[in-house]
Write an enzyme that holds these catalytic residues in place. Structure first.
Site, short mmCIF file in Angstrom:
data_model
loop_
_atom_site.label_atom_id
_atom_site.label_comp_id
_atom_site.label_asym_id
_atom_site.label_seq_id
_atom_site.Cartn_x
_atom_site.Cartn_y
_atom_site.Cartn_z
N GLY A 108 0.83 -1.20 0.00
CA GLY A 108 0.00 0.00 0.00
C GLY A 108 0.85 1.24 0.00
O GLY A 108 2.08 1.20 0.11
N GLY A 111 0.47 8.87 2.91
CA GLY A 111 1.17 10.13 3.07
C GLY A 111 2.59 9.97 3.58
O GLY A 111 3.45 10.82 3.33
N ASP A 224 -2.68 8.85 16.25
CA ASP A 224 -3.40 8.71 14.98
C ASP A 224 -4.18 7.39 14.95
O ASP A 224 -4.11 6.64 13.99
CB ASP A 224 -2.41 8.77 13.81
CG ASP A 224 -3.12 9.03 12.47
OD1 ASP A 224 -4.25 9.56 12.49
OD2 ASP A 224 -2.56 8.70 11.41
#
Length: 453
Positions: A108, A111, A224
């Site tokens: 994958g 950012g 996060d």
């Protein structure tokens, strides 16, 4: 520092500023000087930007090469061509080598860079190699902080946290080696299946809370927590938290470059959305946001722009879970609300306390006859029954008083006429001042109870 014959700072001082190794007094002096010195700012950007990485990426992107093979039906973004110079293509198998790891494909991208699927030749086991992109690794403070926190996360040993096999900060672009987890992440699961069952919501939430508790004991805050960072192991459904330290490193990179806060707005805590200092309670808020998403299939805060989402987080409360998904009990919204209190002092204080509440709630769901619902979740239910009981009691009293008033009025009419009886009955004074007054009081009480419910 600044030389007597040179009004500008030396490169070594600027490097120490980027690495956050300067004393506070010197840091303040350097930052003040940078505000007025264009030359030093330009040199700081050159040092932070790692020009050779940027030039290399530009050169690679300008080439019309074949795309890198991936293990997915989705086309790979052409910008990932910057990976090619990092690989030793002398390997007979796969895409190439990163040090001794055989790279087989791309898992994958995001950012922070790209995640590659590889093989550890010494142990012959599949691994995931997370390579930081130049825009992140090029900022000295972000690079140093990310590697420090990756090393701290590597010290956390817990079944609900993705273990880190290796941290390599000395590579041209640093990378982290982790086990390859087959099964995808929670975001993919929600996109595919929609809201999960109550048992699954509580079970997944419990594992996340236990993992966060272990991390917090080591002094590591995730910053996060979101469905995309929660992996699900194929076969047994075990939950693993990934990407520790990424949000803080991204904050450093984006604040240096654009002044914006990095992260995923829908799951941020109010203090994080405001750019304030965060502690373990920020992760607890994000955990509540993830539970909300699992139970409803949608994030708790939605708006047309990220800034509008950030404003909603600080100023509004999400819709009740039961109002969106009627299959969820009302008490689940009470549980999630304890994690998502806007005022940090009212929020569940630790991930350990969150895990304890989730564990007790899960025990109740799986064995309701033997395990009662946690007291903090029974509170609303008890209040409702108390209010209903009060309504019934006051209504009964009102009916009784009305009967008592009417009965005594009839007796007064049948009694011998006297001044004491005649005067009140002429104007119904006794009836108005006693029975009607009491009934009006009961009506006001009932209205207040209805409003509170």
């Amino acid at each position: 520092m600044i030389a007597k014959t040179n009004p500008h700072f030396e490169n070594e001082t600027l490097r120490q500023l980027l690495d956050e190794s300067l004393p506070r007094e010197q840091t303040e002096a350097v930052e003040k000087h940078l505000g007025n010195c264009r030359k030093c700012r330009d040199r700081l950007e050159e040092l932070a930007g790692k020009a050779e990485c940027w030039e290399e990426m530009v050169n690679v992107l300008s080439e019309r090469t074949e795309p890198i093979p991936v293990q997915s039906d989705q086309p790979l973004d052409a910008s990932l061509q910057w990976i090619r110079p990092l690989l030793d293509e002398s390997c007979e198998h796969g895409m190439g080598l990163i040090d001794d790891y055989v790279v087989e494909g791309v898992i994958g991208q995001g950012g922070m860079g790209v995640v590659l699927r590889g093989i550890d030749p010494e142990l012959n086991r599949p691994v995931a190699i997370k390579v930081l992109s130049p825009h992140l690794a090029g900022v000295g403070a972000a690079r140093a902080r990310f590697m420090r926190e990756a090393q701290a996360a590597a010290a956390i040993v817990h079944p609900a946290i993705v273990p880190i096999y290796s941290v390599v900060p000395t590579a041209r672009l640093p990378y982290i080696v982790m086990p390859w987890i087959a099964g995808g992440n929670l975001q993919q699961r929600i996109d595919r299946d929609g809201p999960l069952s109550l048992d699954e919501v509580l079970c997944i939430g419990l594992q996340i809370a236990e993992g966060l508790s272990a991390a917090h004991r080591q002094g590591v805050i995730h910053r996060d927590i979101k469905p995309a960072n929660i992996l699900i192991e194929e076969g047994n459904g075990r939950v693993l938290i990934s990407d520790f330290g990424l949000a803080r490193a991204l904050d450093d990179a984006t604040l240096t470059m654009s002044g914006m806060i990095a992260g995923t707005p829908q799951y941020m805590s109010p203090e994080q959305a405001k750019g304030e200092t965060v502690d373990v309670r920020s992760d607890v808020f994000s955990l509540g946001s993830v539970l909300y998403r699992l139970a409803t299939g949608r994030p708790p805060f939605r708006a047309e722009s990220p800034l509008a989402v950030l404003r909603k987080i600080s100023e509004t409360r999400p819709r009740p879970i039961n109002a969106i998904n009627e299959q969820m009990p009302v008490w689940l919204d009470g549980l999630v609300s304890q994690f998502m209190q806007t005022e940090i002092g009212k929020r569940t204080a630790t991930a350990d306390a969150a895990a304890s509440l989730l564990r007790d709630a899960l025990s109740h769901v799986r064995n309701p006859t033997m395990e009662s619902l946690p007291r903090s979740l029974q509170r609303n239910r008890k209040r409702a029954w108390l209010a209903i009981g009060s309504v019934l009691l006051i209504t009964s009293i009102g009916i009784g008083l009305s009967w008592f008033a009417e009965t005594n009025r009839e007796k007064a009419i049948r009694a011998p006429i006297s001044k004491e009886v005649l005067n009140p009955l002429r104007n119904d004074a006794w009836y108005d001042t006693e029975a009607v007054s009491e009934l009006r009081s009961i009506q006001q009480t009932l209205s207040g109870l209805e409003a509170s419910l």
